[in-house]
Design a protein around this motif. Structure first.
Motif, short mmCIF file in Angstrom:
data_model
loop_
_atom_site.label_atom_id
_atom_site.label_comp_id
_atom_site.label_asym_id
_atom_site.label_seq_id
_atom_site.Cartn_x
_atom_site.Cartn_y
_atom_site.Cartn_z
N ILE A 20 3.05 -3.03 -4.10
CA ILE A 20 3.94 -4.21 -4.17
C ILE A 20 3.42 -5.17 -5.25
N GLN A 52 4.60 1.72 -0.62
CA GLN A 52 4.47 1.70 -2.09
C GLN A 52 3.68 0.46 -2.53
N SER A 74 8.14 -0.67 -12.88
CA SER A 74 8.37 -1.85 -12.03
C SER A 74 9.39 -2.74 -12.74
N THR A 75 9.80 -3.82 -12.08
CA THR A 75 10.68 -4.78 -12.75
C THR A 75 9.88 -6.06 -12.98
N GLN A 94 15.54 -0.31 -5.38
CA GLN A 94 14.42 0.10 -6.25
C GLN A 94 13.94 1.50 -5.87
N GLN A 95 13.87 1.77 -4.57
CA GLN A 95 13.39 3.10 -4.13
C GLN A 95 14.36 4.20 -4.54
N LEU A 144 14.81 -3.73 -1.98
CA LEU A 144 13.76 -2.70 -1.91
C LEU A 144 14.38 -1.31 -1.95
N ILE A 198 11.77 3.45 -8.67
CA ILE A 198 10.80 2.46 -9.17
C ILE A 198 9.49 2.62 -8.37
N THR A 203 7.39 -0.86 3.44
CA THR A 203 7.07 0.20 2.46
C THR A 203 5.56 0.39 2.31
N VAL A 210 7.14 -1.78 -6.32
CA VAL A 210 8.35 -2.48 -5.88
C VAL A 210 8.08 -3.96 -5.64
N SER A 211 9.16 -4.74 -5.56
CA SER A 211 9.04 -6.18 -5.30
C SER A 211 10.15 -6.60 -4.34
#
Ligand SMILES: [Zn+2]
Length: 345
Positions: free
Chosen positions: A128, A126, A9-10, A52-53, A49, A57, A124, A60-61
């Protein structure tokens, strides 16, 4: 939440597109207005997003595309704070800034980020992560002319943050992160009441919670300050024992290119740790092998199922090209160590 080993992640922010805001600066002014700004922020969120995808990642954020500043944007939505009559204060004992004044009881007029979180959730499946400012960092970004008590103001903010966090959880956010760079400066207060306020902010939440404690963005005031900290940065040592005892699930830290002795991670044993394996204070893009080396070091002190590869801090001030390169390196470095760990089983 799906259980990937070493989920990446970031720490939070990503660069904004140049049509939305001035690139490579903090606090950059919006280039759009009203309805255009609203849809521009949503488009930027979609791009952040997708970026990141594409880079692989896992958690995600929103890349903080809809906020100008990680603390102030939240405070702007509160009652009791006067943004016109500003005072100059010293932020985190490091640099002077003109800040808003607390003039009355603070309260939340309406949800701040909940619509943005719902929007991201729609895009998404994924996991979050959503970042909020921490109570101690919020009070350090204001002049208090009403409560005249750092502890009391932080407690009031914790109550407000808890309201926001509960609505973010209901919107489908999996991890709520509180950004507390101030935890690296005011150790006595952190231990006296800072962690208590953080626990008030997460009260009743069922989703996972994180606290991000960094040495700041890669801006001049921070890099200059870091030069004064000596050859070993032991700030974390003062607060990790109490954090280890707290209800917070995840601790997010700066590690790569940092003078933090890696063995300090051992003080958090049992907690999940977001290990910063990407330096946000340089345009040099890490190689996957460098990322892997940082993660392997951290694995000596953090159990593999509790290690979350991450960036040291937000990447808003970087160019999009550099940030994308760093996201790719993070995912590739995590993949190297993941396959090493899986090879062992
Ligand atoms: Zn940070």
């Amino acid at each position: 939440m799906k259980q990937t080993l070493l989920p990446t992640s970031t720490a939070g922010s990503l660069p904004k597109p140049s049509w939305l805001a001035e690139p490579e600066t903090l606090w950059s002014a919006w280039k759009l207005q009203d309805e255009e700004l609203k849809s521009g922020k949503q488009d930027a969120l979609r791009l952040a997003l997708q970026e990141q995808q594409h880079c692989g990642i896992d958690i995600v954020s929103d890349g903080e595309q809809s906020r100008q500043h990680f603390v102030t944007t939240f405070i702007e939505h509160l009652n009791g704070v006067d943004f016109i009559h500003r005072k100059t204060v010293r932020i985190r004992d490091r640099y002077d800034a003109s800040v808003p004044t607390v003039v009355g009881p603070v309260s939340r007029q309406k949800p701040v980020f909940v619509d943005d979180a719902k929007f991201l959730r729609k895009q998404t499946k994924q996991p979050i992560k959503w970042a909020l400012p921490g109570p101690m960092t919020m009070i350090d970004t204001l002049y208090d002319d009403y409560y005249k008590s750092r502890e009391q103001l932080a407690w009031e903010f914790a109550i407000i943050l808890n309201q926001e966090a509960k609505e973010l959880e209901a919107a489908g956010v999996n991890i709520i992160q509180f950004d507390e760079p101030a935890f690296n400066v005011f150790f006595d207060e952190v231990n006296d009441w800072g962690i208590k306020c953080l626990e008030r902010a997460i009260e009743g939440l069922k989703c996972e919670t994180a606290v991000h404690i960094c040495y700041g963005y890669g801006i001049k005031a921070n890099t200059e300050w870091k030069k004064t900290l000596g050859s070993e940065w032991r700030q974390y040592e003062a607060i990790f024992p109490k954090l280890q005892q707290s209800n917070i699930d995840i601790i997010s830290l700066e590690c790569h290119n940092s003078r933090v002795p890696i063995e300090l991670l051992g003080l958090l044993r049992g907690k999940k740790v977001m290990v910063g394996a990407i330096d946000v204070a340089t345009d040099t893009i890490e190689t996957p092998e460098e990322v892997a080396a940082t993660l392997r070091e951290a694995l000596q002190y953090v159990d593999a199922d509790k290690l979350y590869p991450c960036t040291n801090c937000g990447m808003a001030p970087l160019s999009r090209k550099v940030a994308t390169g760093k996201l790719n390196a993070l995912a590739a470095g995590a993949a190297i160590v993941r396959s090493e760990l899986q090879g062992k089983n």
